[in-house]
Enzyme design. Structure first.
Site, PDB file in Angstrom:
ATOM      1  N   ASP A 242       0.867  -1.180   0.000  1.00  0.00           N
ATOM      2  CA  ASP A 242       0.000   0.000   0.000  1.00  0.00           C
ATOM      3  C   ASP A 242       0.904   1.229   0.000  1.00  0.00           C
ATOM      4  OD1 ASP A 242      -1.910   1.946   0.430  1.00  0.00           O
ATOM      5  OD2 ASP A 242      -2.804   0.995   2.191  1.00  0.00           O
ATOM      6  N   ASP A 253      -3.647   6.932  -3.684  1.00  0.00           N
ATOM      7  CA  ASP A 253      -3.583   5.944  -2.606  1.00  0.00           C
ATOM      8  C   ASP A 253      -4.118   4.641  -3.201  1.00  0.00           C
ATOM      9  OD1 ASP A 253      -3.815   4.433  -0.320  1.00  0.00           O
ATOM     10  OD2 ASP A 253      -5.145   5.823   0.743  1.00  0.00           O
ATOM     11  N   HIS A 322     -11.858   6.139   2.285  1.00  0.00           N
ATOM     12  CA  HIS A 322     -11.901   7.509   2.822  1.00  0.00           C
ATOM     13  C   HIS A 322     -11.809   8.518   1.702  1.00  0.00           C
ATOM     14  CE1 HIS A 322      -7.496   7.367   2.150  1.00  0.00           C
ATOM     15  NE2 HIS A 322      -7.638   6.098   2.513  1.00  0.00           N
ATOM     16  N   HIS A 330      -6.657  11.359   4.913  1.00  0.00           N
ATOM     17  CA  HIS A 330      -7.998  11.014   5.389  1.00  0.00           C
ATOM     18  C   HIS A 330      -8.825  12.287   5.431  1.00  0.00           C
ATOM     19  CE1 HIS A 330      -6.120   7.226   7.434  1.00  0.00           C
ATOM     20  NE2 HIS A 330      -6.389   7.030   6.154  1.00  0.00           N
ATOM     21  N   GLU A 355     -11.102   1.271  -0.716  1.00  0.00           N
ATOM     22  CA  GLU A 355     -10.246   0.150  -0.325  1.00  0.00           C
ATOM     23  C   GLU A 355     -11.064  -0.822   0.511  1.00  0.00           C
ATOM     24  OE1 GLU A 355      -7.008   1.161   2.466  1.00  0.00           O
ATOM     25  OE2 GLU A 355      -7.942   3.128   2.656  1.00  0.00           O
ATOM     26  N   GLU A 450      -7.046  -1.542  -3.349  1.00  0.00           N
ATOM     27  CA  GLU A 450      -7.440  -0.138  -3.190  1.00  0.00           C
ATOM     28  C   GLU A 450      -7.146   0.662  -4.452  1.00  0.00           C
ATOM     29  OE1 GLU A 450      -5.151   1.899  -0.154  1.00  0.00           O
ATOM     30  OE2 GLU A 450      -6.643   3.496  -0.006  1.00  0.00           O
TER      31      GLU A 450
HETATM   32 CO   LIG Z   1      -6.238   4.393   1.777  1.00  0.00          CO
END
Ligand SMILES: [Co+2]
Length: 469
Positions: A242, A253, A322, A330, A355, A450
């Protein structure tokens, strides 16, 4: 980078019941990828994955002769092509050849070192997967006002597409290179060096978006090695890679799960399908709780057999997708991966990390092990710091990372030493948040996929989509 549910963040008494013994598979020399079909386990799958969203190979390996022609945005180019077509075949051919020669792209090296800005000489980066909105928002597709709005935002999209292209190139290299026997430090440094080179890391203009997660097995998220960590990747490990890339604070992300033993194939397939379901459901005015419910239904339709025991794949219910704001991983809205979430809606212009995490354990994580991930609190109150060491450390954090998450290894690179007590002071003062590793029950296995999406005025774009996932 996963978000932990706020209401579930308080420590809960966890009964540590081993659910499955650590895999005893013979350490094989074959690096079988999760794509290979597993015939030895009866991987039952009740629901048919449509997988439609995952199929578009819009990010083919860049052919040196193929100019990065963009669809839609690059109006000049499109018009030129039309003129050529009208002018006749022969002329078209000559003109096209010339044009392509002029735009000939620099090839990437192995390991990747060439900045994507050198590969895309015109500095126009490829779009992600474009998804049309459904029925009630279909009017947006052709609406002039929305189209105009989208054109005005082109530079922002182009920045984040540059970050996405870096992510694709770095992760595809990582996927073909990471093998059991490598240390976790080697693995994350390979990814981080690739990212820094390809995005031309430069202060807050562009760089790494957050620490490279490489969480193993029952650890679902927020593990990256600290200096001196001797952990070595094993054949039977389930590793979640990640990592984040940003350009101008616009963060990509995106994460995938790396395995070598095909026994986990259906765990990975279930989580990938669940993430693609979340991506498919996402849209302007869609309620976050509805996305969570759809994700859960798909994930739980998968089963995986490990060591003779069958597990229904469970979503990890206190981990969320998020929203993402500039320099803020976030952003404030959570995307649940189970039903029963809140009814807040997604809105035009918002970026989301979709994700999902699947587990053979309880489907619930708690904090465990040594912390590596930290971030300055976005709107931290001004707290007078008495300890000079904490003050200088905060200066370093503000200068090097701002509000972007960082890890201890990144602090080491800045020359900071013996900062653990000062770092703890900043956490206790409420200036820095810590993000310890999040683990499910010992002996369980967790997987993650994700993507980052943006809800543009006329369509949804899956920015980090590649032909790999
Ligand atoms: Co994330």
């Amino acid at each position: 980078m996963a978000e932990l549910s706020a209401e579930l963040k308080e420590k809960v008494a966890i009964s540590e019941q081993p659910t499955v013994e650590q895999q005893q598979s013979p350490a094989g020399e074959n690096g079988a990828t999760p794509a290979s079909t597993s015939s030895k386990n009866k991987n039952k799958k009740k629901k048919k994955s449509s997988g439609a969203a995952a199929d578009k190979p819009e990010t083919e390996e860049k052919d040196a002769e193929n100019a990065p022609v963009k669809e839609g945005e690059d109006d000049d180019e499109e018009d030129d092509d039309d003129d050529e077509n009208a002018a006749g075949a022969t002329k078209t051919a000559t003109k096209k050849k010339k044009k392509n020669k002029k735009k000939k792209k620099t090839a990437q090296t192995e390991p990747p070192t060439v900045p994507v800005s050198k590969i895309f000489g015109n500095k126009i980066y490829p779009e992600g997967e474009i998804c049309q909105y459904n029925e009630e928002n279909l009017w947006r597709t052709t609406n002039e006002e929305k189209r105009a709005l989208e054109r005005q935002t082109f530079d922002q999209y182009n920045d984040v597409r540059r970050a996405a292209e870096v992510h694709r190139q770095v992760r595809q290299y990582a996927k073909r290179t990471i093998k059991p026997g490598m240390s976790m430090i080697e693995i994350v440094e390979m990814i981080e060096n690739g990212t820094r080179n390809l995005v031309e890391a430069n202060g807050f203009e562009s760089g790494i978006g957050f620490p490279t997660g490489c969480s193993l097995n029952h650890c679902a998220a927020h593990y990256t090695p600290n200096a001196g960590d001797k952990t070595v990747l094993q054949y039977e490990d389930v590793c979640k890679i990640d990592f984040g890339v940003h350009v101008g604070g616009r963060i990509i992300d995106s994460a995938f799960t790396l395995t070598f033993d095909p026994v986990y194939d259906n765990l990975l397939a279930g989580v990938k399908d669940a993430t693609n379901t979340g991506i498919r459901e996402a849209g302007i005015d869609v309620r976050l709780c509805d996305i969570g419910a759809a994700i859960q239904e798909v994930m739980e339709s998968y089963e995986v057999e490990i060591e003779g025991k069958t597990y229904q794949v469970k979503p990890i219910r206190n981990l969320n997708g998020h929203s993402i704001d500039p320099y803020k991983i976030h952003g404030g809205k959570s995307v649940p991966i189970v039903k029963g979430g809140d009814q807040t809606k997604m809105e035009e212009g918002e970026y989301f990390a979709i994700e999902t995490f699947g587990s053979t354990g309880r489907g619930f994580v708690h904090e465990d092990m040594e912390c590596s991930h930290y971030a300055r609190v976005y709107d931290a109150p001004h707290v007078p710091l008495r300890l000079p060491r904490a003050k200088t450390l905060l200066n370093t954090i503000n200068r090097e990372f701002g509000t972007l998450p960082f890890c201890r290894r990144y602090l080491d690179r800045t020359g900071e030493q013996k900062y653990i007590i000062a770092l703890r002071n900043l956490v206790e003062a409420g200036i820095v948040d810590e993000y310890p590793p999040l683990v499910d029950t010992r002996g369980s296995f967790t997987a993650q996929y994700e993507h980052t999406i943006v809800l543009k005025p006329t369509c949804k774009e899956v920015l980090s989509r590649g032909d790999d996932y």
